[in-house]
Design a protein around this motif. Structure first.
Motif, PDB file in Angstrom:
ATOM      1  N   PHE A   4       0.831  -1.199   0.000  1.00 46.81           N
ATOM      2  CA  PHE A   4       0.000   0.000   0.000  1.00 46.81           C
ATOM      3  C   PHE A   4       0.870   1.254   0.000  1.00 46.81           C
ATOM      4  O   PHE A   4       0.587   2.218  -0.701  1.00 46.81           O
ATOM      5  N   SER A   5       1.951   1.218   0.763  1.00 47.38           N
ATOM      6  CA  SER A   5       2.885   2.352   0.785  1.00 47.38           C
ATOM      7  C   SER A   5       3.578   2.532  -0.554  1.00 47.38           C
ATOM      8  O   SER A   5       3.866   3.657  -0.964  1.00 47.38           O
ATOM      9  N   VAL A   6       3.852   1.429  -1.238  1.00 47.06           N
ATOM     10  CA  VAL A   6       4.464   1.504  -2.569  1.00 47.06           C
ATOM     11  C   VAL A   6       3.542   2.266  -3.512  1.00 47.06           C
ATOM     12  O   VAL A   6       3.979   3.155  -4.241  1.00 47.06           O
ATOM     13  N   LEU A   7       2.250   1.941  -3.489  1.00 52.44           N
ATOM     14  CA  LEU A   7       1.301   2.636  -4.366  1.00 52.44           C
ATOM     15  C   LEU A   7       1.244   4.127  -4.037  1.00 52.44           C
ATOM     16  O   LEU A   7       1.203   4.965  -4.932  1.00 52.44           O
ATOM     17  N   LYS A   8       1.269   4.448  -2.758  1.00 49.04           N
ATOM     18  CA  LYS A   8       1.229   5.852  -2.356  1.00 49.04           C
ATOM     19  C   LYS A   8       2.493   6.578  -2.809  1.00 49.04           C
ATOM     20  O   LYS A   8       2.429   7.677  -3.355  1.00 49.04           O
ATOM     21  N   THR A   9       3.636   5.942  -2.609  1.00 49.33           N
ATOM     22  CA  THR A   9       4.914   6.533  -2.987  1.00 49.33           C
ATOM     23  C   THR A   9       5.005   6.750  -4.491  1.00 49.33           C
ATOM     24  O   THR A   9       5.525   7.762  -4.955  1.00 49.33           O
ATOM     25  N   MET A  10       4.473   5.807  -5.256  1.00 52.23           N
ATOM     26  CA  MET A  10       4.539   5.894  -6.710  1.00 52.23           C
ATOM     27  C   MET A  10       3.437   6.786  -7.279  1.00 52.23           C
ATOM     28  O   MET A  10       3.332   6.942  -8.489  1.00 52.23           O
ATOM     29  N   LYS A  11       2.625   7.340  -6.405  1.00 54.62           N
ATOM     30  CA  LYS A  11       1.522   8.200  -6.816  1.00 54.62           C
ATOM     31  C   LYS A  11       0.603   7.496  -7.814  1.00 54.62           C
ATOM     32  O   LYS A  11       0.115   8.096  -8.775  1.00 54.62           O
ATOM     33  N   THR A  13      -2.636   5.995  -9.380  1.00 52.36           N
ATOM     34  CA  THR A  13      -4.003   6.518  -9.361  1.00 52.36           C
ATOM     35  C   THR A  13      -4.961   5.615  -8.577  1.00 52.36           C
ATOM     36  O   THR A  13      -6.012   6.081  -8.138  1.00 52.36           O
ATOM     37  N   THR A  14      -4.608   4.361  -8.405  1.00 55.68           N
ATOM     38  CA  THR A  14      -5.492   3.448  -7.675  1.00 55.68           C
ATOM     39  C   THR A  14      -5.383   3.627  -6.164  1.00 55.68           C
ATOM     40  O   THR A  14      -6.250   3.154  -5.433  1.00 55.68           O
ATOM     41  N   PHE A  15      -4.354   4.323  -5.689  1.00 55.25           N
ATOM     42  CA  PHE A  15      -4.154   4.466  -4.247  1.00 55.25           C
ATOM     43  C   PHE A  15      -5.386   5.062  -3.567  1.00 55.25           C
ATOM     44  O   PHE A  15      -5.870   4.522  -2.565  1.00 55.25           O
ATOM     45  N   ASN A  16      -5.893   6.169  -4.079  1.00 54.53           N
ATOM     46  CA  ASN A  16      -7.044   6.820  -3.450  1.00 54.53           C
ATOM     47  C   ASN A  16      -8.278   5.932  -3.471  1.00 54.53           C
ATOM     48  O   ASN A  16      -9.067   5.930  -2.520  1.00 54.53           O
ATOM     49  N   ASN A  17      -8.457   5.197  -4.538  1.00 50.85           N
ATOM     50  CA  ASN A  17      -9.587   4.273  -4.632  1.00 50.85           C
ATOM     51  C   ASN A  17      -9.470   3.187  -3.558  1.00 50.85           C
ATOM     52  O   ASN A  17     -10.443   2.901  -2.850  1.00 50.85           O
ATOM     53  N   TYR A  18      -8.300   2.595  -3.441  1.00 54.09           N
ATOM     54  CA  TYR A  18      -8.097   1.562  -2.420  1.00 54.09           C
ATOM     55  C   TYR A  18      -8.202   2.140  -1.015  1.00 54.09           C
ATOM     56  O   TYR A  18      -8.732   1.504  -0.109  1.00 54.09           O
ATOM     57  N   PHE A  67       2.700  -4.710  -7.561  1.00 52.94           N
ATOM     58  CA  PHE A  67       3.567  -5.523  -8.406  1.00 52.94           C
ATOM     59  C   PHE A  67       3.619  -4.987  -9.836  1.00 52.94           C
ATOM     60  O   PHE A  67       4.700  -4.854 -10.415  1.00 52.94           O
ATOM     61  N   THR A  68       2.465  -4.661 -10.397  1.00 51.46           N
ATOM     62  CA  THR A  68       2.457  -4.188 -11.779  1.00 51.46           C
ATOM     63  C   THR A  68       3.180  -2.851 -11.920  1.00 51.46           C
ATOM     64  O   THR A  68       3.825  -2.609 -12.938  1.00 51.46           O
ATOM     65  N   ASN A  69       3.078  -2.000 -10.914  1.00 45.90           N
ATOM     66  CA  ASN A  69       3.807  -0.730 -10.951  1.00 45.90           C
ATOM     67  C   ASN A  69       5.311  -0.953 -10.923  1.00 45.90           C
ATOM     68  O   ASN A  69       6.047  -0.386 -11.729  1.00 45.90           O
ATOM     69  N   VAL A  70       5.764  -1.771  -9.993  1.00 38.96           N
ATOM     70  CA  VAL A  70       7.201  -2.049  -9.891  1.00 38.96           C
ATOM     71  C   VAL A  70       7.682  -2.767 -11.140  1.00 38.96           C
ATOM     72  O   VAL A  70       8.745  -2.444 -11.689  1.00 38.96           O
ATOM     73  N   ASN A  71       6.908  -3.707 -11.631  1.00 35.79           N
ATOM     74  CA  ASN A  71       7.281  -4.447 -12.839  1.00 35.79           C
ATOM     75  C   ASN A  71       7.397  -3.508 -14.039  1.00 35.79           C
ATOM     76  O   ASN A  71       8.295  -3.657 -14.869  1.00 35.79           O
ATOM     77  N   GLY A  72       6.510  -2.533 -14.135  1.00 33.26           N
ATOM     78  CA  GLY A  72       6.570  -1.559 -15.213  1.00 33.26           C
ATOM     79  C   GLY A  72       7.858  -0.742 -15.167  1.00 33.26           C
ATOM     80  O   GLY A  72       8.475  -0.469 -16.200  1.00 33.26           O
ATOM     81  N   ILE A  73       8.278  -0.373 -13.967  1.00 33.67           N
ATOM     82  CA  ILE A  73       9.524   0.379 -13.817  1.00 33.67           C
ATOM     83  C   ILE A  73      10.719  -0.494 -14.184  1.00 33.67           C
ATOM     84  O   ILE A  73      11.635  -0.040 -14.876  1.00 33.67           O
ATOM     85  N   VAL A  74      10.694  -1.736 -13.749  1.00 31.82           N
ATOM     86  CA  VAL A  74      11.781  -2.663 -14.079  1.00 31.82           C
ATOM     87  C   VAL A  74      11.882  -2.848 -15.590  1.00 31.82           C
ATOM     88  O   VAL A  74      12.986  -2.832 -16.165  1.00 31.82           O
TER      89      VAL A  74
END
Length: 80
Positions: A4-11, A13-18, A67-74
């Motif tokens: 959850f912190s990863v999503l917040k850190t990466m800004k 868009t799903t963070f606020n929904n979750y 996972f998908t966010n980190v995978n996209g960056i990788v």
């Protein structure tokens, strides 16, 4: 760092929904705590199972989004 912190850190868009979904789930849990003494055994079990299953699903969604966010960056880094 949790997912959850990863999503917040990466800004993401799903963070606020979750965040809203977790808040709603917490509100439902508070309602459960207040009404539990008035519920029969089966009603308590159903309410508890609904809360538990929703929490599991929500956590899985957060984990997948992280996972998908980190995978996209990788993948982006690999393309360099």
């Amino acid at each position: 760092m949790d997912d959850f912190s990863v999503l917040k850190t990466m800004k993401d868009t799903t963070f606020n929904n979750y965040r809203s979904q977790f808040d709603a789930l917490n509100d439902s849990h508070q309602i459960y705590q207040l009404t539990a003494p008035k519920l029969d055994k089966d009603q308590k079990e159903l309410f508890s199972m609904a809360l538990d299953s929703k929490l599991v699903v929500l956590c899985a969604r957060v984990k997948y989004s992280s996972f998908t966010n980190v995978n996209g960056i990788v993948k982006h880094i690999d393309a360099l």
